[in-house]
Design an enzyme around this catalytic site. Structure first.
Site, PDB file in Angstrom:
ATOM      1  N   ASP A 272     -42.069 -11.185 -15.912  1.00  0.00           N
ATOM      2  CA  ASP A 272     -41.568 -11.612 -14.596  1.00  0.00           C
ATOM      3  C   ASP A 272     -41.698 -10.507 -13.550  1.00  0.00           C
ATOM      4  OD1 ASP A 272     -40.383 -13.389 -12.821  1.00  0.00           O
ATOM      5  OD2 ASP A 272     -38.355 -12.730 -13.310  1.00  0.00           O
TER       6      ASP A 272
ATOM      7  N   ARG B 127     -42.876 -10.410  -6.552  1.00  0.00           N
ATOM      8  CA  ARG B 127     -42.211  -9.328  -5.820  1.00  0.00           C
ATOM      9  C   ARG B 127     -43.091  -8.077  -5.761  1.00  0.00           C
ATOM     10  NH1 ARG B 127     -36.886  -9.977  -9.178  1.00  0.00           N
ATOM     11  NH2 ARG B 127     -38.286 -11.395 -10.286  1.00  0.00           N
TER      12      ARG B 127
ATOM     13  N   ASN C 149     -42.365 -23.910 -13.671  1.00  0.00           N
ATOM     14  CA  ASN C 149     -43.227 -23.215 -12.706  1.00  0.00           C
ATOM     15  C   ASN C 149     -44.161 -24.160 -11.930  1.00  0.00           C
ATOM     16  OD1 ASN C 149     -43.506 -20.208 -14.758  1.00  0.00           O
ATOM     17  ND2 ASN C 149     -42.174 -20.576 -13.007  1.00  0.00           N
TER      18      ASN C 149
HETATM   19  C1  IPE Z   1     -43.876 -14.163 -13.249  1.00  0.00           C
HETATM   20  O1  IPE Z   1     -43.777 -13.573 -11.998  1.00  0.00           O
HETATM   21  C2  IPE Z   1     -45.121 -14.988 -13.410  1.00  0.00           C
HETATM   22  C3  IPE Z   1     -44.873 -16.439 -13.502  1.00  0.00           C
HETATM   23  C4  IPE Z   1     -43.698 -17.003 -13.510  1.00  0.00           C
HETATM   24  C5  IPE Z   1     -46.036 -17.281 -13.592  1.00  0.00           C
HETATM   25  P1  IPE Z   1     -43.141 -14.351 -10.762  1.00  0.00           P
HETATM   26  O2  IPE Z   1     -44.228 -15.099 -10.067  1.00  0.00           O
HETATM   27  O3  IPE Z   1     -41.990 -15.186 -11.184  1.00  0.00           O
HETATM   28  O4  IPE Z   1     -42.670 -13.158  -9.857  1.00  0.00           O
HETATM   29  P2  IPE Z   1     -41.335 -13.071  -9.009  1.00  0.00           P
HETATM   30  O5  IPE Z   1     -40.204 -13.299  -9.965  1.00  0.00           O
HETATM   31  O6  IPE Z   1     -41.412 -14.136  -7.968  1.00  0.00           O
HETATM   32  O7  IPE Z   1     -41.349 -11.700  -8.439  1.00  0.00           O
HETATM   33  C1  IPE Z   2     -39.769 -17.067 -16.061  1.00  0.00           C
HETATM   34  O1  IPE Z   2     -39.861 -16.520 -14.798  1.00  0.00           O
HETATM   35  C2  IPE Z   2     -41.074 -17.668 -16.454  1.00  0.00           C
HETATM   36  C3  IPE Z   2     -42.186 -16.749 -16.666  1.00  0.00           C
HETATM   37  C4  IPE Z   2     -42.142 -15.449 -16.561  1.00  0.00           C
HETATM   38  C5  IPE Z   2     -43.416 -17.372 -17.017  1.00  0.00           C
HETATM   39  P1  IPE Z   2     -39.416 -17.312 -13.491  1.00  0.00           P
HETATM   40  O2  IPE Z   2     -39.707 -16.434 -12.343  1.00  0.00           O
HETATM   41  O3  IPE Z   2     -40.031 -18.672 -13.485  1.00  0.00           O
HETATM   42  O4  IPE Z   2     -37.847 -17.478 -13.723  1.00  0.00           O
HETATM   43  P2  IPE Z   2     -36.670 -17.706 -12.681  1.00  0.00           P
HETATM   44  O5  IPE Z   2     -37.088 -18.822 -11.772  1.00  0.00           O
HETATM   45  O6  IPE Z   2     -36.501 -16.429 -11.949  1.00  0.00           O
HETATM   46  O7  IPE Z   2     -35.484 -18.028 -13.533  1.00  0.00           O
HETATM   47 MG    MG Z   3     -39.995 -14.787 -11.353  1.00  0.00          MG
END
Ligand code: IPE
Ligand code: IPE
Ligand code: MG
Length: 249
Positions: free
Chosen positions: A29, A33, A77
């Protein structure tokens, strides 16, 4: 959970033995950001995250981890803007192709957990081919969780068990925890000993709810593309010092 890994302590300069987890889960995750901090589009964060996935996977294989499960795309997602979902699908194709030839040298067995039937036919074909071509390897098992949600996984298991009861193949009294485990995507694999979540979020986000009953958690205030092999070493060191009691004393 019996492997010993030696690492040179930065503080004392001495070698320290670390008992390695057999199965590590990583919630990858913080890509969005990471990109935002640099004034880049979120997709650039996903590209950096995918690159790091390769680095960390190879490192886990090199040090002797037996099972690694990475959370790449959740069932929730799909709610993201169409543009971001499309960029992710494109990356999955590109990185799967590239990573697969990489992982061949390390003898990594690649499996996918999640409902992959929701992906485009060409991505599904790539997933199938990857699983087929790596199935006979003998190295670390890498589970890539794509369109994975633990609640969906449990619903799938309940439906499968219920239909066997309905057909008379099973009786209600046959249902136990092992049976539920063996109807999940991770059937036959040990539960994760350690789950690491970078990005500083203190939540599980629908990842391995059943399997994580006694998993140790390590949450780091670092975004996934910035997570290094040194961070993994530190997590392993911390894990090796934890006292897991499993409800005992
Ligand atoms: C994790 O990074 C990747 C996926 C969920 C596909 P994020 O895209 O959730 O990154 P943040 O949490 O918005 O920074
Ligand atoms: C969890 O991250 C899923 C993956 C890293 C693939 P998210 O970014 O989707 O989770 P939330 O929304 O912050 O809980
Ligand atoms: Mg995330």
């Amino acid at each position: 959970m019996s492997l010993l890994f030696t690492r040179r302590s930065k503080k004392t300069g001495k070698d320290e033995g670390i008992v390695l987890p057999e199965h590590i889960g990583i919630i990858m995750d913080g890509n969005g950001r990471w990109a935002k901090k640099r004034g880049l589009p979120r997709s650039a964060g996903h590209t950096a995250g995918a690159q790091n996935f390769r680095t960390i996977t190879r490192y886990c294989s090199d040090i002797g981890i037996r099972y690694l499960t990475v959370y790449a795309f959740s069932t929730e997602n799909w709610k993201r803007p169409q543009e971001e979902v499309s960029a992710l699908m494109k990356l999955f194709k590109q990185y799967l192709e590239e990573a697969l030839s990489d992982f061949k040298d390390d003898s990594i067995v690649v499996r996918f957990i999640g409902d992959t039937s929701a992906f485009s036919p060409d991505l599904q074909e790539l997933i199938e081919r990857t699983q087929r071509e790596s199935a006979d390897r003998t190295g670390m098992v890498l589970n890539i969780a794509m369109n994975y949600g633990s609640r969906d996984e449990l619903v799938m298991a309940v439906k499968s068990i219920a239909s066997k009861v309905h057909n008379g193949e099973l009786s209600v009294d046959d249902i136990d925890a092992d049976m539920i485990s063996s109807n999940l995507y991770t059937a036959g694999q040990p539960d994760p000993d350690l789950i690491i979540r970078p990005s500083g979020e203190y939540r599980i986000s629908n990842f391995m709810l059943w399997q994580a009953a006694y998993t140790e958690f390590i949450i780091l205030d670092k975004l996934w593309p910035d997570f290094t092999t040194d961070d993994l070493d530190s997590a392993l060191l911390e894990f090796s010092k934890r006292n897991r009691r499993f409800g005992g004393v």
